[in-house]
Design an enzyme around this catalytic site. Sequence first.
Site, short mmCIF file in Angstrom:
data_model
loop_
_atom_site.label_atom_id
_atom_site.label_comp_id
_atom_site.label_asym_id
_atom_site.label_seq_id
_atom_site.Cartn_x
_atom_site.Cartn_y
_atom_site.Cartn_z
N GLY A 181 0.84 -1.19 0.00
CA GLY A 181 0.00 0.00 0.00
C GLY A 181 0.87 1.24 0.00
O GLY A 181 2.02 1.19 -0.42
N SER A 182 0.34 2.35 0.48
CA SER A 182 1.11 3.59 0.50
C SER A 182 0.33 4.69 1.19
O SER A 182 -0.89 4.60 1.34
CB SER A 182 1.44 4.07 -0.92
N ASN A 183 1.05 5.76 1.56
CA ASN A 183 0.43 7.03 1.95
C ASN A 183 0.97 8.12 1.04
O ASN A 183 2.13 8.06 0.60
CB ASN A 183 0.83 7.45 3.38
N ASN B 242 -4.73 4.34 0.75
CA ASN B 242 -5.26 3.07 0.25
C ASN B 242 -6.73 2.83 0.50
O ASN B 242 -7.24 1.79 0.11
CB ASN B 242 -4.44 1.87 0.74
N ARG C 197 -5.23 4.07 9.57
CA ARG C 197 -4.06 4.69 8.94
C ARG C 197 -4.48 5.93 8.16
O ARG C 197 -3.82 6.98 8.24
CB ARG C 197 -3.35 3.69 8.03
#
Length: 788
Positions: free
Chosen positions: A229-231, A503, A532
């Site tokens: 995933g990612s931010n 995500n 998150r």
Amino acid sequence: MLVSPLLISASGSAQSSTEPAARPSRYAATITWTKHGIPHIKARDFGSLGFGSGYAVARTSACTLADTIITARGQRSRYFGPEAAYDDQVSMSGSNLQIDALVTDLRNRRVVEKLLADPRRGPSARARQLVRGYVAGGNAWLRKVGPDGVKDPACRGASYLRTRTAELDLWYGVYLSNILASSGRFVKEIVDAAPPLAGALVPALPKAGEVDRDALRKALGRDPEATFGSNATAVGGKHTTSGRGMLLGNPHFPWRGRYRFTQQHLTIPGRYDVAGASLVGSPAINIGWNKQVAWSHTVSTAYRFTPYEYKLVAPTTYLSTDGPKKMTRRVVAVTVRKPDGSLGRVTEDLYRTREGYVVSSPATLMPWTPVSAWALRDANAEHLRTIDTFLAMGEARGAADLLRRQDRWGGMPWVNTIAAGRGGGVLYADHSVVPNVPNSLANRCLTPTGALLFQLVGLPGLDGTRAGSDCAWRSDADASRPGIFGPANLPKTQRRDWVINANDSYWLPNPAVPLEGYARIIGCERCERSLRTRMVYRYVVDRIAGVDGLAPGRRMSPRSLRATQHANRVYGAELMREGDALDRVCQLAQGGQACDVLSAWDGRSDTTSVGTHIFEQFVARMPAAGVWLTPFSAADPVNTPRDLNFANPLVIKAMSDAIAFLKSKGVAMDARWGTLQVAGDRGARPIPIGGGSGAAGNANAVASRTPQDNVGHLSPVTFGSSHIQAVAFLRDGRVQAHTILTYSQSENPRSPWSADQTRLFTRERWVAFPWTPRQIAAARISRITVRG
């Protein structure tokens, strides 16, 4: 031709060297390496730029690059044996034989060759030049050092290093990366799919309440807290000290394998200038910046495929609008290495309909039964435009222009884009490749099982019997090719305040701008945000609006935006501590010393934090429901759900089980987090790592997945925060770029670049990425001109 080696003086300083070409060179590139092993590649054209890029990546990532090529050739079984497991650390996994069988069939069908020849679905001339040069550069480096000169012990001297990489091999590698979130997730289910045996039972259609929704989501790769995933956060001129745009991007990717990033800076003077990071095997910058815009990506919730269910009149004969049709049975032969080292041949069969590969996947409600079968149509299997998409983004003149260039090529395979521009504008868009299945089409064409998939996880299971007529994918006039949604039907917002994504679906890039009315196949609307995501919201909101109204809001500076990366707040803990609920749970669980530690814990996941491990283990055992007293409300998505249900016996059990687990492992309750969560793959000395799981509410998300070393530690990190970049456009025209490659640039554990950035990461430091010629000259370690 041979390229002269880099000359190092006795003092250890580098000298430039260039050996005159014995014949006219097709390629010529200058590579300047700066501190931390970052290559700055300058060339006169895209072919030479690719040559320098391929040369540089081979020097630091030869083993992974070679492994990527072997996989793309369908030769894993030849070199590593057919039974050995392959896992790309993201989605494609199976035995080497299963991987090879699928790839071999793709190559037998000449899938990539056909796309290369297709002007509407294939790459441009310059993308082909870039790839051709990249392959030549990698070959040139390996030819110079030889297999025995590869310093990385993971592949030093390997026989497969003696085989020259072909341009087509790399294109097949790109293609496999494209189908990562679609066909690539179903390798086992494709290769092992077989007609049902005579007399096989037909399973009853389950009711929605009988399906384990979380298990179904995970089987489809839809787990919102999966490690992949990612931010990304983009703050616009309205809220920055400079009045310009700023970006913080943090992709959560594997720390080893083919989806590992490598940093680079690519320049064609006066024409092209872009820096950032590329996945090994990609000659283009995937995440980065230029003089006008910076961008990052997060994994999107959209599906890249649709399953079609067919009524069968025989085990391999299905109904269609043209009457009964026979599935295509494809037999492939794979060369395998036997236990005695000799080579043999093994055959596998795969089945296809006109729409795609047949799967047998009971875990996703798609079994092959006597009455029906399923096949996948894959939108990312129908193009080869990813390299062009990234190349074009590197030329963008702002956030809006970045999206226009992305849309022109239509090759963003499975990610959102978050960007910030010098003009102060910011962008969120999910303009990735999505099958054109509007809700109206889905609702008209769902089979009973397909309707269940659509209801539970948003995946439309369509009627294959009508796939060639009214249940075929639609086409939009503004789409780059038929069968996918055009830009007008994909979500985006362009603003001057801020946007984020971590995500969750496209619905809420900023709480002030819900994006609604899009097809369900792209993602959910008015649905719960992860802890998150809510943490990333808080980092921005707490700065610009003031914490809970108790402090005046301030503008975001480059320093304050960077600081959020290492703040290591744990949002789940912040919520659960309200009203002393977390302490109550621990007391009810009779946690003893653990309760004292949790009560004194700083609520963070710093390496020096004491108590993080107890909370992480507690969250990992939480029940699927009944955790919160105040449920999610779409009217207040940032602040709900909340209020820990400390009286729920399953919540109490999660705490008691977490404490019992730690005791069984001999882990002290007052252990510092950095003694338990470490980096140091392949036997290297452990390095403390901060951050934690996304499920607990960490934005700095790291995880332990199939660790190979440091098994004496609770959490040896193999996944998560990777190429982190904080890019700010300043008033005086400068670009301020700070980066950190958490696992460092070189894969070779003997290299000085194998752990230097990791040590900076544990100290919460940054690399000031050299961007201008003056900065590059000041940080220069060595320089070489390579020709080929």
